[in-house]
Design a protein around this motif. Structure first.
Motif, PDB file in Angstrom:
ATOM      1  N   ARG A  61      -2.238  19.386 -15.543  1.00  0.00           N
ATOM      2  CA  ARG A  61      -3.359  20.204 -15.672  1.00  0.00           C
ATOM      3  C   ARG A  61      -4.079  19.834 -14.213  1.00  0.00           C
ATOM      4  NH1 ARG A  61      -3.908  19.555 -21.096  1.00  0.00           N
ATOM      5  NH2 ARG A  61      -3.367  21.522 -22.127  1.00  0.00           N
ATOM      6  N   ARG A  62      -4.254  18.684 -13.864  1.00  0.00           N
ATOM      7  CA  ARG A  62      -4.976  18.130 -12.756  1.00  0.00           C
ATOM      8  C   ARG A  62      -4.293  18.779 -11.531  1.00  0.00           C
ATOM      9  NH1 ARG A  62      -7.244  17.944  -8.954  1.00  0.00           N
ATOM     10  NH2 ARG A  62      -8.764  16.518  -8.142  1.00  0.00           N
ATOM     11  N   TRP A  63      -2.764  18.892 -11.612  1.00  0.00           N
ATOM     12  CA  TRP A  63      -2.155  19.388 -10.276  1.00  0.00           C
ATOM     13  C   TRP A  63      -1.759  20.847 -10.316  1.00  0.00           C
ATOM     14  CZ3 TRP A  63       1.919  14.917 -11.578  1.00  0.00           C
ATOM     15  CH2 TRP A  63       1.480  13.867 -10.659  1.00  0.00           C
ATOM     16  N   ALA A  64      -2.015  21.481 -11.500  1.00  0.00           N
ATOM     17  CA  ALA A  64      -1.650  22.902 -11.654  1.00  0.00           C
ATOM     18  C   ALA A  64      -2.170  23.963 -10.591  1.00  0.00           C
ATOM     19  CB  ALA A  64      -2.150  23.420 -13.182  1.00  0.00           C
ATOM     20  N   GLY A 339       8.533  17.903   0.547  1.00  0.00           N
ATOM     21  CA  GLY A 339       8.217  17.289  -0.621  1.00  0.00           C
ATOM     22  C   GLY A 339       7.116  16.284  -0.450  1.00  0.00           C
ATOM     23  N   LEU A 340       6.159  16.217  -1.595  1.00  0.00           N
ATOM     24  CA  LEU A 340       5.034  15.299  -1.393  1.00  0.00           C
ATOM     25  C   LEU A 340       4.895  14.331  -2.635  1.00  0.00           C
ATOM     26  CD1 LEU A 340       2.137  17.540  -0.187  1.00  0.00           C
ATOM     27  CD2 LEU A 340       3.383  15.724   1.332  1.00  0.00           C
ATOM     28  N   GLY A 341       4.950  13.099  -2.629  1.00  0.00           N
ATOM     29  CA  GLY A 341       4.941  12.337  -3.936  1.00  0.00           C
ATOM     30  C   GLY A 341       3.787  11.504  -4.054  1.00  0.00           C
ATOM     31  N   ARG A 342       3.461  10.291  -3.469  1.00  0.00           N
ATOM     32  CA  ARG A 342       2.369   9.474  -3.592  1.00  0.00           C
ATOM     33  C   ARG A 342       1.361   9.857  -3.174  1.00  0.00           C
ATOM     34  NH1 ARG A 342       5.387   4.716  -0.383  1.00  0.00           N
ATOM     35  NH2 ARG A 342       6.539   6.570   0.271  1.00  0.00           N
ATOM     36  N   PRO A 343       1.283  10.907  -1.972  1.00  0.00           N
ATOM     37  CA  PRO A 343      -0.239  11.444  -1.815  1.00  0.00           C
ATOM     38  C   PRO A 343      -0.677  12.111  -2.867  1.00  0.00           C
ATOM     39  CG  PRO A 343       1.344  11.849   0.116  1.00  0.00           C
ATOM     40  CD  PRO A 343       2.216  11.152  -1.077  1.00  0.00           C
ATOM     41  N   LEU A 344       0.117  12.844  -3.752  1.00  0.00           N
ATOM     42  CA  LEU A 344      -0.503  13.629  -4.924  1.00  0.00           C
ATOM     43  C   LEU A 344      -1.343  12.655  -5.984  1.00  0.00           C
ATOM     44  CD1 LEU A 344       2.514  16.204  -5.316  1.00  0.00           C
ATOM     45  CD2 LEU A 344       0.316  16.496  -4.214  1.00  0.00           C
ATOM     46  N   ALA A 345      -0.619  11.393  -6.110  1.00  0.00           N
ATOM     47  CA  ALA A 345      -1.038  10.460  -6.935  1.00  0.00           C
ATOM     48  C   ALA A 345      -2.674  10.012  -6.761  1.00  0.00           C
ATOM     49  CB  ALA A 345      -0.338   9.059  -7.369  1.00  0.00           C
ATOM     50  N   VAL A 346      -3.287   9.929  -5.329  1.00  0.00           N
ATOM     51  CA  VAL A 346      -4.201   9.624  -5.041  1.00  0.00           C
ATOM     52  C   VAL A 346      -5.202  10.772  -4.360  1.00  0.00           C
ATOM     53  CG1 VAL A 346      -3.488   7.195  -4.744  1.00  0.00           C
ATOM     54  CG2 VAL A 346      -3.503   8.593  -2.894  1.00  0.00           C
ATOM     55  N   GLU A 347      -4.500  11.804  -3.907  1.00  0.00           N
ATOM     56  CA  GLU A 347      -5.199  12.881  -3.254  1.00  0.00           C
ATOM     57  C   GLU A 347      -4.688  14.048  -3.949  1.00  0.00           C
ATOM     58  OE1 GLU A 347      -5.606  10.987   1.334  1.00  0.00           O
ATOM     59  OE2 GLU A 347      -3.822  12.302   0.592  1.00  0.00           O
ATOM     60  N   PRO A 348      -4.910  14.600  -5.172  1.00  0.00           N
ATOM     61  CA  PRO A 348      -4.358  15.391  -5.998  1.00  0.00           C
ATOM     62  C   PRO A 348      -4.473  17.077  -5.552  1.00  0.00           C
ATOM     63  CG  PRO A 348      -6.034  14.529  -7.202  1.00  0.00           C
ATOM     64  CD  PRO A 348      -5.934  13.628  -6.055  1.00  0.00           C
ATOM     65  N   ASP A 349      -5.589  16.925  -4.594  1.00  0.00           N
ATOM     66  CA  ASP A 349      -5.822  18.235  -4.020  1.00  0.00           C
ATOM     67  C   ASP A 349      -5.365  18.719  -2.749  1.00  0.00           C
ATOM     68  OD1 ASP A 349      -7.312  19.314  -6.317  1.00  0.00           O
ATOM     69  OD2 ASP A 349      -8.959  18.098  -5.649  1.00  0.00           O
ATOM     70  N   VAL A 350      -4.522  17.420  -2.213  1.00  0.00           N
ATOM     71  CA  VAL A 350      -4.111  17.788  -0.737  1.00  0.00           C
ATOM     72  C   VAL A 350      -3.215  18.658  -0.521  1.00  0.00           C
ATOM     73  CG1 VAL A 350      -1.947  16.343  -0.881  1.00  0.00           C
ATOM     74  CG2 VAL A 350      -3.565  15.983   1.230  1.00  0.00           C
ATOM     75  N   PRO A 351      -2.365  19.046  -1.289  1.00  0.00           N
ATOM     76  CA  PRO A 351      -1.407  20.372  -0.798  1.00  0.00           C
ATOM     77  C   PRO A 351      -2.292  21.679  -0.482  1.00  0.00           C
ATOM     78  CG  PRO A 351      -0.762  19.409  -2.697  1.00  0.00           C
ATOM     79  CD  PRO A 351      -2.140  18.847  -2.553  1.00  0.00           C
TER      80      PRO A 351
END
Length: 425
Positions: A61-64, A339-351
């Motif tokens: 949900r945080r990434w949705a 593809g983004l991986g680790r950035p999404l774990a610490v910066e979930p809004d970065v895309p």
């Protein structure tokens, strides 16, 4: 999945920083909203019975609604007797079907295309979870401080059973609402083990030559396609190489890609490395500093694939941090999806921030200690713990000391940290 017609892999955009916002037609009738994709991250958030639960759904949900065009889940295991990490989701029957349906709905709520990554760990199963793992051959995994037990060689009938299990899991996930599946054929797991001349020492129909070593993954692809039908997406994550002397090479990988393309796969995600040589994490010394500065760790190989198979949709994960490098990779025609991986774990809004110009790069950098095995563990646990925070309704804490993340990971997973430490982790 949208039904409009958009540019395909062979029609790469040529101008403008807005290229990442452009949709991408995977094939007729399947359009991904933009060029940013979430690469698989092993969440370790399943319930004790390995079914999806509230915490896993909270994370997604945080990434949705963060701007991603494609979301690929972390490992979904095909057999509850073979677990790759604590907290893996397992989908090998319908016992948690309603949970899986809700999971897919959450991922797609913001408009993203949803793929579930399906996997079997083979010998890469921690001895705390699987005392007697299975593999193509009875060859132990080196360079991992004894974390993994020596495997037992699979029989012919067991191999056929695993192929059926891949198809069964894929079918359940697609029926539950996922747009398709991604076979995990990289990072030293079972598919990767069959492809490796170091891990696969068989001399029967499943090994002995490069053609026979690739039979396993081709049979999996055929079985899955037969199960999910022509409309669902069939993707694979594949190593460019495993970065081990005498191991799976770029030349052999390219031959595997050609064979998979002939089977009709829809998307190839390129990565590289294993737990013994973790090039995908950006901390392994096998990666040249010039490659790290270029950001995309495996871009040279992607360009080779594009030259040989110009119509095959390509996703590249590993190292991307700046809009400039992401745009360059797509504009050049080397890849179609970033593809983004680790950035999404610490910066979930970065895309979304990258797409609207709020930021121009992710601030994530590899965490190194100079000790190879510790580097790998530190890098893995740092981001897993941040995902756990989001699963608990909290925001990431990227500035926490890496040692705290490692300790949190070990304690929560019930691992004897003293014993592990004595083994060199």
């Amino acid at each position: 999945m949208s039904q409009t017609t958009e540019p395909t892999a062979s029609d790469a955009p040529t101008t403008g920083v807005a290229v990442l916002s452009q949709p991408f037609a995977l094939r007729d009738g399947i359009v991904i909203p933009n060029r940013l994709a979430k690469g698989a991250l092993s969440e370790s958030l399943a319930r004790r019975d390995h079914t999806p639960g509230t915490r896993l759904k909270n994370l997604y949900r945080r990434w949705a609604d963060n701007g991603l065009g494609l979301v690929i889940t972390g490992n979904v295991m095909i057999d509850r007797r073979a677990i790759g990490e604590p907290g893996n989701v397992v989908v090998d029957d319908d016992r948690a079907f309603d949970d899986v349906v809700e999971w897919a709905q959450i991922i797609k709520a913001g408009g993203a295309t949803a793929l579930a990554q399906i996997n079997h760990p083979g010998r890469q199963a921690p001895r705390t979870l699987t005392p007697q793992p299975v593999a193509p051959s009875a060859v132990a995994l080196s360079g991992t401080a004894g974390m993994f037990a020596e495997p037992r060689e699979l029989t012919h009938d067991e191999i056929l059973d695993i192929i059926r299990r891949f198809a069964t899991t894929a079918g359940i996930l697609v029926r539950a609402g996922f747009d398709g599946v991604q076979i995990h054929g990289a990072h030293g797991y079972l598919v990767s083990q069959f492809l490796s001349p170091l891990a696969n020492l068989r001399t029967d129909e499943w090994g002995g030559t490069s053609e026979k070593r690739r039979r396993f993954v081709l049979e999996i692809a055929r079985a899955i396609r037969a199960e999910i039908g022509p409309e669902a997406i069939l993707a694979i994550k594949l190593n460019s190489a495993d970065f081990q002397r005498g191991g799976f090479s770029e030349d052999e990988s390219l031959e595997v890609v050609k064979a998979l393309a002939a089977e009709g796969i829809d998307l190839l995600e390129i990565s590289g490395g294993t737990y013994s040589s973790a090039a995908m994490l950006g901390v392994d010394p096998s990666l040249k500093e010039s490659t790290r500065r270029r950001e995309a760790y495996f871009l040279d190989y992607a360009e080779r694939v594009r030259a040989e198979l110009p119509g095959l949709p390509l996703m590249l994960t590993g190292g991307f941090r700046s809009v400039e490098s992401m745009n360059e990779a797509v504009v050049s025609g080397a890849v179609d999806l970033v593809g983004l991986g680790r950035p999404l774990a610490v910066e979930p809004d970065v895309p979304g921030q990258l797409l609207d110009g709020t930021v121009t790069r992710s601030s994530v950098t590899p965490k190194r200690s100079g000790i190879k095995v510790i580097d790998n563990l530190t890098e893995l646990t740092a981001y897993t713990v941040q995902m756990w925070r989001m699963a608990d309704g909290r925001e990431p804490a990227p500035r926490r000391h890496p040692a705290i993340n490692v300790a949190t990971y070990l304690v929560r997973n019930g691992i004897d940290s003293v014993r592990v430490g004595r083994r060199g982790l």
